[in-house]
Design an enzyme around this catalytic site. Structure first.
Site, PDB file in Angstrom:
ATOM      1  N   CYS A 276      -5.229   9.471  -3.274  1.00 46.12           N
ATOM      2  CA  CYS A 276      -4.497   8.561  -2.375  1.00 46.12           C
ATOM      3  C   CYS A 276      -3.061   8.366  -2.823  1.00 46.12           C
ATOM      4  CB  CYS A 276      -5.165   7.188  -2.332  1.00 46.12           C
ATOM      5  SG  CYS A 276      -6.856   7.188  -1.790  1.00 46.12           S
TER       6      CYS A 276
ATOM      7  N   ASP B  87       0.814  -1.221   0.000  1.00 48.31           N
ATOM      8  CA  ASP B  87       0.000   0.000   0.000  1.00 48.31           C
ATOM      9  C   ASP B  87       0.848   1.273   0.000  1.00 48.31           C
ATOM     10  OD1 ASP B  87      -2.593  -0.966  -0.197  1.00 48.31           O
ATOM     11  OD2 ASP B  87      -2.863  -1.150   1.977  1.00 48.31           O
TER      12      ASP B  87
ATOM     13  N   HIS C  44     -11.545   7.079   4.761  1.00 48.18           N
ATOM     14  CA  HIS C  44     -10.650   8.237   4.871  1.00 48.18           C
ATOM     15  C   HIS C  44     -11.420   9.464   4.383  1.00 48.18           C
ATOM     16  CE1 HIS C  44      -6.498   6.020   4.442  1.00 48.18           C
ATOM     17  NE2 HIS C  44      -6.637   6.446   5.677  1.00 48.18           N
TER      18      HIS C  44
ATOM     19  N   ARG D 127       0.710  -1.646   7.531  1.00 51.18           N
ATOM     20  CA  ARG D 127       1.209  -0.431   6.864  1.00 51.18           C
ATOM     21  C   ARG D 127       2.193   0.360   7.735  1.00 51.18           C
ATOM     22  NH1 ARG D 127      -2.759   3.212   3.434  1.00 51.18           N
ATOM     23  NH2 ARG D 127      -0.672   3.755   2.666  1.00 51.18           N
TER      24      ARG D 127
HETATM   25  N1  ARG Z   1      -5.448  -0.011   1.091  1.00 51.79           N
HETATM   26  C1  ARG Z   1      -5.133   1.290   1.616  1.00 51.79           C
HETATM   27  C2  ARG Z   1      -5.662   1.413   3.020  1.00 51.79           C
HETATM   28  O1  ARG Z   1      -6.734   0.939   3.275  1.00 51.79           O
HETATM   29  C3  ARG Z   1      -5.718   2.346   0.749  1.00 51.79           C
HETATM   30  C4  ARG Z   1      -5.351   3.723   1.200  1.00 51.79           C
HETATM   31  C5  ARG Z   1      -5.910   4.765   0.312  1.00 51.79           C
HETATM   32  N2  ARG Z   1      -5.412   6.029   0.654  1.00 51.79           N
HETATM   33  C6  ARG Z   1      -6.148   7.125   0.876  1.00 51.79           C
HETATM   34  N3  ARG Z   1      -5.543   8.248   1.020  1.00 51.79           N
HETATM   35  N4  ARG Z   1      -7.456   7.059   0.992  1.00 51.79           N
HETATM   36  O2  ARG Z   1      -5.032   1.979   3.889  1.00 51.79           O
END
Ligand code: ARG
Length: 284
Positions: A277, A80, A180, A105
């Site tokens: 993102c 990610d 988010h 992450r």
């Molecule tokens: N798979 C990532 C997560 O869930 C996607 C992040 C997307 N980033 C964002 N700025 N919305 O953390």
């Protein structure tokens, strides 16, 4: 004359682009192998080459528009890391790093911290609270709109206000598909007359009232635009980069004088991501 044709030309001022500075991370190790949001399904195959091509198209679009794009070295085991927006909030030289909610992450934050340090960003603070940076923070040029509910800890909002020295407005997210802030809202124009687009259904009732009060003329997106991650847009004040499926939103923006650039982000969307993102803005 129709009502639309009768609209005075001055209703929406001419849109002025300003040059931006972005930090991005190529999706060299991108996969969907864990689930930390409802978009992710490890059983659905991801086309790695296509993800890279879509990301390259996004980066080339920014370069073509005259923006500066830096890239950070992708790391194996951090699929990610392409979502660079989650790893730092940079406003007028001050940097607030990130602290991820998901252990999968967590290591991304240190790679970005090192990038900031080695690229001359000395005024840097690392957060003590869960803070997914521009995933949940949107800078209008005057206030930092800050999301909470799924990722960023509300206590991180106060921490951001102190570290960055900017006023923070907290907003509650209530729909897990819009986990988010940047999946439900983005800034179209920065500055004293800042303008935003957002999907009200992603916000608590109180937060909807706050947004309506602060941005009475905001662009209001519907479910169809939100569900292709159409609110994960990037605007330079004139050009707006969106997933191409967000056609209703694109029409509204064009009516207001923005120039919309629709991109195919299908592979990155399998991880819950879109243009924004993938794009950390180093706000000057
Ligand atoms: N798979 C990532 C997560 O869930 C996607 C992040 C997307 N980033 C964002 N700025 N919305 O953390």
């Amino acid at each position: 004359m129709t009502a639309t044709a009768a609209r005075p030309a001055e209703t929406f001022a001419a849109k002025q682009a300003t040059t931006r500075h972005f930090l991005m991370c190529p999706p060299a190790y991108f996969t969907v192998e864990y689930v930390i949001n409802p978009w992710m399904n490890p059983d659905e195959p991801v086309d790695a080459a296509l993800a890279m091509a879509q990301w390259e198209e996004l980066k080339n679009t920014y370069v073509r528009l005259g923006h500066t794009v830096n890239t950070i070295e992708p790391q194996p085991g951090l699929p990610d890391m392409v979502f660079a927006a989650n790893s730092g909030t940079v406003i007028e030289g001050r940097v607030l790093g990130s602290k991820f909610r998901a252990p999968e992450r967590a290591a991304e934050a240190e790679h970005f911290r090192r990038w900031f340090v080695t690229h001359g960003h000395r005024d840097l603070v690392m957060p003590t609270r869960i803070n997914e940076a521009e995933g949940d923070f949107a800078w209008t040029g005057e206030v930092l709109l800050a999301g909470t509910g799924f990722r960023t800890d509300p206590a991180a909002h106060a921490e951001a206000q102190e570290a960055l020295g900017v006023p923070v407005v907290s907003l509650n997210l209530i729909d897990e598909r819009y986990y988010h802030l940047d999946t439900a809202l983005f800034v179209l124009d920065k500055g004293p007359n800042a303008q935003i687009a957002y999907y009200p259904g992603a916000f608590s009732e109180g937060s909807r009232r706050v947004l309506a009060r602060m941005f009475p003329d905001a662009v209001i997106a519907d479910e169809a635009d939100a569900s292709c991650l159409g609110l994960n847009g990037v605007s330079d004040g004139h050009h707006v980069v969106l997933p191409f499926e967000a056609t209703g939103l694109a029409a509204q923006l064009e009516e207001r004088g923005y120039e919309v650039i629709g991109l195919d982000m299908s592979e990155l969307r399998k991880s819950g991501g879109g243009p924004k993102c993938c794009t950390m803005e180093l706000h000057s």
